[in-house]
Design a protein around this motif. Structure first.
Motif, PDB file in Angstrom:
ATOM      1  N   GLY A   1       3.733  20.985  -8.776  1.00 28.44           N
ATOM      2  CA  GLY A   1       2.489  20.699  -8.069  1.00 28.44           C
ATOM      3  C   GLY A   1       1.957  19.308  -8.328  1.00 28.44           C
ATOM      4  N   VAL A   2       2.695  18.515  -9.109  1.00 26.67           N
ATOM      5  CA  VAL A   2       2.268  17.156  -9.426  1.00 26.67           C
ATOM      6  C   VAL A   2       2.518  16.245  -8.222  1.00 26.67           C
ATOM      7  N   ILE A   3       1.506  15.469  -7.867  1.00 26.63           N
ATOM      8  CA  ILE A   3       1.595  14.593  -6.691  1.00 26.63           C
ATOM      9  C   ILE A   3       1.779  13.150  -7.131  1.00 26.63           C
ATOM     10  N   LYS A   4       2.780  12.522  -6.555  1.00 25.28           N
ATOM     11  CA  LYS A   4       3.069  11.119  -6.838  1.00 25.28           C
ATOM     12  C   LYS A   4       2.950  10.341  -5.534  1.00 25.28           C
ATOM     13  N   VAL A   5       2.323   9.173  -5.596  1.00 23.37           N
ATOM     14  CA  VAL A   5       2.184   8.312  -4.422  1.00 23.37           C
ATOM     15  C   VAL A   5       3.244   7.221  -4.482  1.00 23.37           C
ATOM     16  N   ASP A   6       4.066   7.148  -3.455  1.00 28.27           N
ATOM     17  CA  ASP A   6       5.091   6.104  -3.368  1.00 28.27           C
ATOM     18  C   ASP A   6       4.557   4.971  -2.502  1.00 28.27           C
ATOM     19  N   SER A   7       4.600   3.755  -3.030  1.00 33.89           N
ATOM     20  CA  SER A   7       3.968   2.630  -2.344  1.00 33.89           C
ATOM     21  C   SER A   7       4.926   1.470  -2.130  1.00 33.89           C
ATOM     22  N   ASP A   8       4.598   0.681  -1.129  1.00 31.31           N
ATOM     23  CA  ASP A   8       5.232  -0.628  -0.940  1.00 31.31           C
ATOM     24  C   ASP A   8       4.424  -1.615  -1.778  1.00 31.31           C
TER      25      ASP A   8
ATOM     26  N   GLY B   1       0.823  -1.197   0.000  1.00 29.31           N
ATOM     27  CA  GLY B   1       0.000   0.000   0.000  1.00 29.31           C
ATOM     28  C   GLY B   1       0.856   1.246   0.000  1.00 29.31           C
ATOM     29  N   PRO B   2       0.242   2.421  -0.102  1.00 25.25           N
ATOM     30  CA  PRO B   2       0.995   3.681  -0.145  1.00 25.25           C
ATOM     31  C   PRO B   2       1.735   3.949   1.164  1.00 25.25           C
ATOM     32  N   VAL B   3       2.891   4.592   1.052  1.00 29.37           N
ATOM     33  CA  VAL B   3       3.691   4.928   2.223  1.00 29.37           C
ATOM     34  C   VAL B   3       3.805   6.440   2.390  1.00 29.37           C
ATOM     35  N   LEU B   4       3.955   7.154   1.295  1.00 24.67           N
ATOM     36  CA  LEU B   4       3.993   8.617   1.352  1.00 24.67           C
ATOM     37  C   LEU B   4       3.590   9.194   0.015  1.00 24.67           C
ATOM     38  N   GLN B   5       3.362  10.494   0.011  1.00 23.56           N
ATOM     39  CA  GLN B   5       3.032  11.218  -1.202  1.00 23.56           C
ATOM     40  C   GLN B   5       4.077  12.310  -1.418  1.00 23.56           C
ATOM     41  N   GLU B   6       4.472  12.520  -2.670  1.00 23.88           N
ATOM     42  CA  GLU B   6       5.438  13.558  -3.016  1.00 23.88           C
ATOM     43  C   GLU B   6       4.795  14.592  -3.945  1.00 23.88           C
ATOM     44  N   ARG B   7       5.066  15.864  -3.667  1.00 27.00           N
ATOM     45  CA  ARG B   7       4.605  16.932  -4.570  1.00 27.00           C
ATOM     46  C   ARG B   7       5.828  17.658  -5.104  1.00 27.00           C
TER      47      ARG B   7
END
Length: 709
Positions: free
Chosen positions: A439-446, A429-435
């Motif tokens: 302004g683009v948001i990327k979700v970093d997941s395990d 599942g997701p661990v953190l979000q990066e902007r």
């Protein structure tokens, strides 16, 4: 032309002021190299285009750089006078031009005056030793001057230093030293200060100025010179190529402090702790370079080298006099693993009401990863997650009941490691979000299915837990996966990337160094950010840290706190119903724990001293305060499980002034002293185990097992 003329005039000013001062020594003037000027300009080009929050390099930013540079040189305001700062302010709006026009004369002129002022102050300090002091006078010494105004006159500065030296003298006197011994110790100390000052190099000035520039953009953007880049790589790889000896500077000698087990230095059987390195040669038959009086980092650079190459050390044995016979020792350099900085495990047994629980502790000092080895496809690359995985397997065989991950003073490291480490304790599942800056948001997941450890979990943090530590702790908290214990964390919610300036301009050899540059802001999966606010523990432990003057919020220019939408994730459990009971048990336990009460007393006393910011220079008053302290410590020994030790009393000495064996003894005592906060965190997890399994643990136990590859 205008800048060069001002620099020329200012150079004359330094010479005149130095001649008029009470200094008996001058230092060689340092000057920038063309390579440094080019590196500064290239850095500015990168930062003004690609930083997360680009800042134009103009007169406004120049003014901020000026203030940051002066602060970095003299934060305690004990070298520059107000008149010095006023004179230097002529250059307040010229530092942008210095960078863009590739002429760094001005920052170097500023540093040259600073270096001369060090000579002035230390020379004056040494002159006071001939006069002695009257310790019957009621006066106080100010412990920190960071928030004080600059001294307005030479007399005012002299009085600051008189009290500083008087306090140094009094500390040694209270430790039982006689006047002759005190004079010898302090004179040698101040002489060593002057010698250290004379060892400043052009690279030091450039590094200091560049960090003053980069950190005005944001607190975590930094410049790395070639040597700093190497050190950063070592800290991430947890390995280097060398001989495996921990060295320190002691009385102008490079002295062996520790031999790493299994290293060439240790296996040779020819070196001892306390041996002094006075020369270094390259190759079995190479000429030996005399390194007496060298800076430690310069000597270390000679000792390190290519793997399987030979280095020859000219050694003055620990038990030999300065005129005794030396011995030459040839060693073959090998890859040295810095295991002391790697993840480690231990087990704490907690017994309550006749029931004993085993709490497995994993201490992780940094989120390390050998980036180069991983990129090259080395399947055995050094990795925090890989090491923790192995430790978890061992703890499972030890049949521990709960796991506590100790992240105190873990300042971060690899972002990938934070994500992968989280994956050891949650289902995918997701661990953190990066902007990013757009302004683009990327979700970093395990992405791995299942958890390697699915049992009860706790995370121990403090104010020194930052960045990757906060990503990991925040994810565990948001998933309801474990209990967060300790202090509010640092509050760093930004992502940095390292830019190799030489690769950028396609240099064949290292020349310009690297930039560690902020490129994004990270957010918790619940949409909040750790920026400024950090991670708030579920159960707070007492803190000696001054939260107002530490962490992200203490910087002049941190990015603001903000919030975005929550990521989609499935909770691993709900600890909300458990936390109140854990807090109640915690409060009840520490109210009866003498060691915990003593810790809180010490914290209160320390903070009162910080608030007061003054210490008496009256001998009778200081002895009275010491007697009160000694009586309090003596009374504690009767009831505490952590007896005090004379080795921990203030001896008035600095680290490199003690006998090396004594210094190592003190270090060992401190290392082995009872860790009250760690033990209490283990108690909290033991309480959790004892609670009815109607909370997070039940949900966690339903997670599938992870398959490790």
């Amino acid at each position: 032309m205008k800048n060069k003329l001002l620099c020329l005039l200012f150079g004359c000013l330094i010479s005149v002021q130095a001649a008029q001062s009470n200094a008996t020594q001058t230092v060689p003037l340092l000057a920038p190299t063309q390579q440094q000027s080019q590196a500064a300009h290239l850095s500015a080009e990168v930062l003004t285009r690609y930083h997360y929050k680009p800042v134009l390099l103009d007169d406004t930013s120049s003014s901020k750089i000026f203030d940051a540079y002066i602060k970095s040189l003299d934060a305690q305001k004990i070298f520059f006078l107000q008149s010095d700062v006023d004179q230097l302010s002529t250059f307040r709006t010229m530092l942008d031009d210095a960078i863009l026009k590739e002429d760094l004369s001005i920052p170097f002129e500023i540093f040259n005056l600073y270096q001369q002022r060090i000579v002035d102050r230390i020379t004056y300090a040494r002159s006071l030793l001939k006069k002695g002091f009257d310790f019957k006078v009621d006066e106080s010494y100010q412990l920190t001057r960071e928030k004080s105004p600059w001294a307005k006159s030479q007399d005012e500065m002299n009085d600051i230093w008189r009290k500083r030296v008087k306090n140094d003298w009094l500390r040694l006197k209270l430790a039982g030293k006689n006047d002759k011994s005190i004079i010898d110790t302090l004179d040698k100390r101040y002489e060593n200060n002057l010698k250290s000052n004379a060892k400043f190099k052009s690279d030091d000035v450039f590094q200091s100025f560049m960090n003053a520039y980069t950190m005005t953009i944001d607190p975590h953007t930094n410049y790395f010179g070639i040597q700093q880049s190497d050190d950063f790589d070592i800290s991430m790889k947890l390995s280097l190529v060398g001989i495996g000896a921990v060295l320190q500077d002691k009385d102008e000698y490079t002295t062996i402090r520790e031999l790493v087990v299994g290293s060439p230095a240790a296996l040779s059987g020819k070196l001892e702790v306390g041996d002094r390195i006075v020369g270094v040669g390259q190759g079995a038959n190479g000429a030996v370079t005399d390194v007496m009086g060298w800076r430690l980092d310069d000597t270390v650079a000679l000792i390190r080298g290519a793997e399987n190459s030979v280095v020859v050390l000219d050694i003055l044995p620990v038990k030999a006099g300065t005129d005794s016979q030396h011995k030459l020792i040839a060693l073959t350099r090998k890859k040295i693993s810095l295991e002391q900085q790697a993840a480690k495990k231990s087990i704490i047994k907690v017994t309550d009401n006749g029931v004993t629980h085993q709490i497995g502790v994993i201490s992780l000092p940094v989120f390390y990863q050998d980036f180069e080895a991983r990129q090259n496809g080395d399947k055995t690359f050094k990795s925090a997650t890989r090491d923790v995985s192995l430790l978890l397997e061992e703890l499972k065989k030890d049949k521990v009941d709960s796991v506590l991950v100790d992240l105190r003073n873990n300042g971060g490291g690899s972002l990938d490691e934070a994500i992968e480490l989280t994956g050891l304790f949650i289902n995918k599942g997701p661990v953190l979000q990066e902007r990013n800056d757009k302004g683009v948001i990327k979700v970093d997941s395990d992405t791995r299915k299942g958890a390697l450890w699915d049992g009860p979990l706790g995370i121990l943090i403090n104010r020194g837990s930052a960045s990757a530590s906060e990503i990991f702790a925040a994810a565990i908290q948001d998933y309801g996966r474990g209990v967060i214990i300790g202090e509010q964390s640092f509050g760093k919610g930004t992502v940095q990337s390292v830019v190799n300036l030489d690769q950028l301009v396609k240099n064949d050899k290292p020349k310009f160094g690297e930039l560690k540059m902020t490129v994004a802001q990270f957010f918790r999966i619940n949409g909040g950010t750790t920026q400024l606010r950090g991670v708030t523990p579920d159960i707070s432990l007492p803190t000696i840290t001054d939260l107002d003057n530490s962490g992200e919020s203490s910087y002049d220019n941190p990015l603001p706190w903000s919030q975005i939408k929550s990521a989609e994730f499935t909770s691993a459990g709900d600890l909300k119903s458990v936390i109140p009971k854990l807090i109640a048990n915690h409060n009840s336990r520490i109210s009866k724990d003498k060691d915990f009460q003593y810790l809180q007393e010490d914290i209160t006393e320390y903070k009162n001293q910080l608030d007061k910011n003054l210490i008496s220079l009256n001998e009778a008053q200081r002895r009275k305060e010491r007697e009160v302290q000694d009586k309090r410590l003596a009374s504690r020994e009767k009831t505490s499980d952590s007896p005090t030790n004379d080795a921990l009393h203030d001896d008035g000495l600095q680290v490199n002034e003690r006998n090396l064996n004594r210094e190592l003894e003190i270090e060992k005592i401190r290392k082995n002293s009872k860790d009250i906060l760690l033990n209490e965190a283990a108690n909290v997890l033991s309480d959790e185990i004892s609670l009815p399994k109607v909370n997070a643990t039940a949900a966690i136990n339903s997670l599938p097992k992870m398959e490790m590859h």
